[in-house]
Design a protein around this motif. Structure first.
Motif, PDB file in Angstrom:
ATOM      1  N   VAL A  97     -24.645  18.787   0.255  1.00 49.55           N
ATOM      2  CA  VAL A  97     -25.686  17.833   0.665  1.00 49.55           C
ATOM      3  C   VAL A  97     -27.082  18.420   0.448  1.00 49.55           C
ATOM      4  O   VAL A  97     -28.082  17.734   0.618  1.00 49.55           O
ATOM      5  CB  VAL A  97     -25.462  17.382   2.130  1.00 49.55           C
ATOM      6  CG1 VAL A  97     -26.026  18.368   3.128  1.00 49.55           C
ATOM      7  CG2 VAL A  97     -26.046  16.005   2.397  1.00 49.55           C
ATOM      8  N   GLY A  98     -27.115  19.715   0.080  1.00 57.64           N
ATOM      9  CA  GLY A  98     -28.424  20.337  -0.139  1.00 57.64           C
ATOM     10  C   GLY A  98     -28.286  21.582  -1.014  1.00 57.64           C
ATOM     11  O   GLY A  98     -29.238  22.329  -1.206  1.00 57.64           O
TER      12      GLY A  98
ATOM     13  N   SER B 296     -24.692  23.066  -1.229  1.00 57.07           N
ATOM     14  CA  SER B 296     -23.511  23.757  -0.699  1.00 57.07           C
ATOM     15  C   SER B 296     -22.413  24.064  -1.688  1.00 57.07           C
ATOM     16  O   SER B 296     -21.542  24.880  -1.399  1.00 57.07           O
ATOM     17  CB  SER B 296     -22.914  22.964   0.460  1.00 57.07           C
ATOM     18  OG  SER B 296     -23.702  23.185   1.586  1.00 57.07           O
TER      19      SER B 296
END
Ligand SMILES: CCCCCC/C=C\CCCCCCCC(=O)NCCO
Length: 572
Positions: A235-236, A238
């Motif tokens: 989500v960022g 990972s």
């Protein structure tokens, strides 16, 4: 007046007493659960070793020496059996786990599943699926029937999933055999890999450094040669950050390329920050082969989740002879990466140019604004959802710094940000990021939409196919650093905000001259730069990857670029 002050103080005191007494009770109860879960893991490892040891060591060495494509071919030909593949990877994963603490549970039925597949293969009429018998490791948060998805929260131990997610069902249909689950940071909202249930997963190249996160167990296991392919979530950053930290290759596709029905999210209900699952492997070729087969058969997922469009593997985009136009940058204007990361991009640029592609400078606009939008939209309730869950759990010490940020009320952060901006402007940006109200949140969503238009507009103007850039700001740091430098995700989170497909390929390792450059030239202008500089000293030999990204549904162009870089570096 005095009466009201005393009343207020008494009230605050009573609240504090009640809060700490309650936390103490929660922690005492959960510590028993965590200990039980760790004991169960120890027994699970013993049983896995017993099964693995049934395989002749010579055979194990042979099977363990095959790369993904070789293993896949031998399983297809029948010169290696599924049981041999699973037992080999049980063994290799135990070795990697002993070194890094990467595994949260071995899936013992994998052995049974392998036997059944070998039995089926004896029938003349049986058609082997394309990834017949290939062992697959899974990030712990992915739903596998009968297994926990705790995300590092002790409160969620012993609550197994009742069904496989659609993706897991699909992987089994394609012949893959899920054989273990791997560790994550508590809440998944971190790029380290520690939690109070299973402890800390370390980097296979240096145990004092993190393997990254949140798919850190996958990075440690694959980088430590304990798995040949695995699935992470992102989500960022990972999937991409652990790949960069552990010398592995992986890709986060744009959100719609997989079915999400029956899956789970770190923070459900955040529509503008797009997460996806993605493969991680020892090389790009394995990622390509995996996705070629999964997307070649994507109707399986689309039929079960109408929100997943039936977009098939685009072989002509992947195998095209047409030369690419690549935009590149070595500094996003928000966080200058350490020298080795910049060198990796410049070396990759050379490799692509040598292959005949055109590589031109590209400047991602307004990263400071992007960082504010990202944190606002990823913590869209000001971090309340995650904080509520954390306060009912044992809080992982290595993420305490960011938990503290979530605990300070938004309006207090806003007021404090003004004096802070005089001495630490980048921190002030972060302190102004959490949502004050729904008006501001709507505005942020509109800004993200506008930014997406602007970014793809810039790419179209220069006729760019893909973007080449750093994978992070630093090589793998010590375990507590990610929480102290949350803003270090700028290179990866941008492509979640844009919902691009983005992957990381290993390119080099930190050299002595990178370290000299770091010491002499790297900025020390604020606390984050000082922390990153200090954390990078002593990282000689640590792996460094580069990132390649492209707009949604063009993941095949990302993979092609990654593969060309890999080929230029490894020659295979
Ligand atoms: C004052 C601002 C407080 C910000 C606190 C930090 C909040 C969020 C950190 C996000 C870091 C994202 C790391 C990447 C995690 C990821 O990709 N997880 C995958 C989940 O599927």
């Amino acid at each position: 007046m005095l009466f009201y002050v005393v009343l207020l103080l008494l009230g605050a005191g009573a609240y504090y007493y009640h809060f700490t007494a309650n936390r103490k009770k929660i922690i005492e109860r959960l510590e028993v659960v965590a200990q039980r879960r760790r004991d169960d893991l120890a027994k699970n490892v013993v049983e896995t070793r017993r099964i693995a040891d049934k395989l002749d060591p010579k055979r194990r060495d042979y099977v363990g020496g095959l790369d993904f494509i070789q293993l896949q071919n031998e399983l297809q030909k029948g010169t290696v059996t599924c049981v041999e593949a699973v037992r080999t990877y049980f063994h290799k994963a135990i070795l990697a786990h002993e070194k890094t603490n990467a595994v949260t549970c071995f899936i013992l039925e994998a052995d049974q599943q392998a036997e059944e597949l070998d039995e089926k293969a004896k029938q003349a009429s049986y058609v082997k699926p394309p990834m017949f018998g290939v062992p697959l490791s899974l990030k712990e948060c992915l739903k596998v029937k009968g297994y926990d998805t705790t995300r590092g929260f002790v409160q969620d131990a012993y609550r197994p999933a009742t069904e496989d997610s659609i993706q897991i069902e699909h992987y089994k249909k394609l012949g893959l055999i899920p054989f273990c689950q791997t560790n994550v940071p508590q809440s998944l909202l971190s790029y380290n890999c520690s939690n109070p249930l299973f402890g800390t997963t370390t980097n296979p190249f240096d145990s004092t450094r993190t393997c990254g996160g949140s798919s850190g167990g996958e990075g440690a296991l694959i980088g430590g040669r304990g798995s040949i392919i695995g699935i992470g979530t992102d989500v960022g950053g990972s999937v991409r950050i652990p790949c960069h930290f552990t010398g592995t290759a992986g890709i986060k596709p744009s959100k719609m390329r997989f079915a999400h029905r029956g899956g789970g999210a770190s923070v459900p209900g955040k529509p503008m920050i797009d997460a996806n699952d993605g493969p991680m492997a020892q090389d790009v070729r394995a990622n390509v082969e995996f996705l070629r087969n999964v997307w070649g058969d994507i109707d399986f997922q689309s039929d079960r989740d109408p929100y997943c469009p039936p977009v098939h593997w685009n072989e002509s985009l992947y195998s095209s002879e047409k030369k690419l136009r690549v935009g590149y940058y070595i500094d996003d204007g928000w966080f200058t990466p350490t020298p080795a990361l910049q060198r990796a991009v410049l070396e990759s640029k050379k490799h692509l140019e040598n292959a005949g592609h055109t590589v031109i400078p590209f400047y991602p606009p307004r990263l400071t604004k992007v960082m504010q939008l990202y944190f606002r939209a990823v913590c869209l309730d000001g971090g309340q959802y995650v904080l509520n869950k954390l306060l009912k759990d044992i809080i992982e010490p290595t993420i305490r710094f960011q938990v503290t940020l979530w605990m300070v009320p938004t309006w207090v952060q806003r007021i404090l940000s003004y004096p802070v901006s005089l001495v630490f402007p980048r921190m002030a940006v972060l302190m102004q990021s959490l949502t004050r109200d729904t008006f501001e949140l709507r505005e942020a969503y509109a800004d993200i939409e506008a930014y997406r238009e602007e970014y793809v507009g810039m790419m179209m103007k220069d006729n760019l196919d893909v973007i080449l850039c750093p994978a992070s700001v630093m090589p793998a740091p010590q375990h507590d650093i990610p929480s102290k430098v949350v803003s270090g995700v700028s290179y990866t989170c941008l492509y979640n905000l844009l919902d691009f497909g983005a992957g990381v390929v290993p390119v080099t390792t930190v050299s002595k001259s990178d370290e000299e450059k770091l010491i002499n030239e790297y900025p020390e202008t604020d606390k984050w730069y000082q922390t990153v500089k200090k954390a990078t000293i002593g990282a000689i030999g640590m792996p460094i990857g580069v990132q390649v990204a492209a707009p949604p549904f063009r993941e095949e162009a990302v993979l092609r670029t990654m593969r060309e870089i890999e080929l230029a570096i490894t020659g295979k």
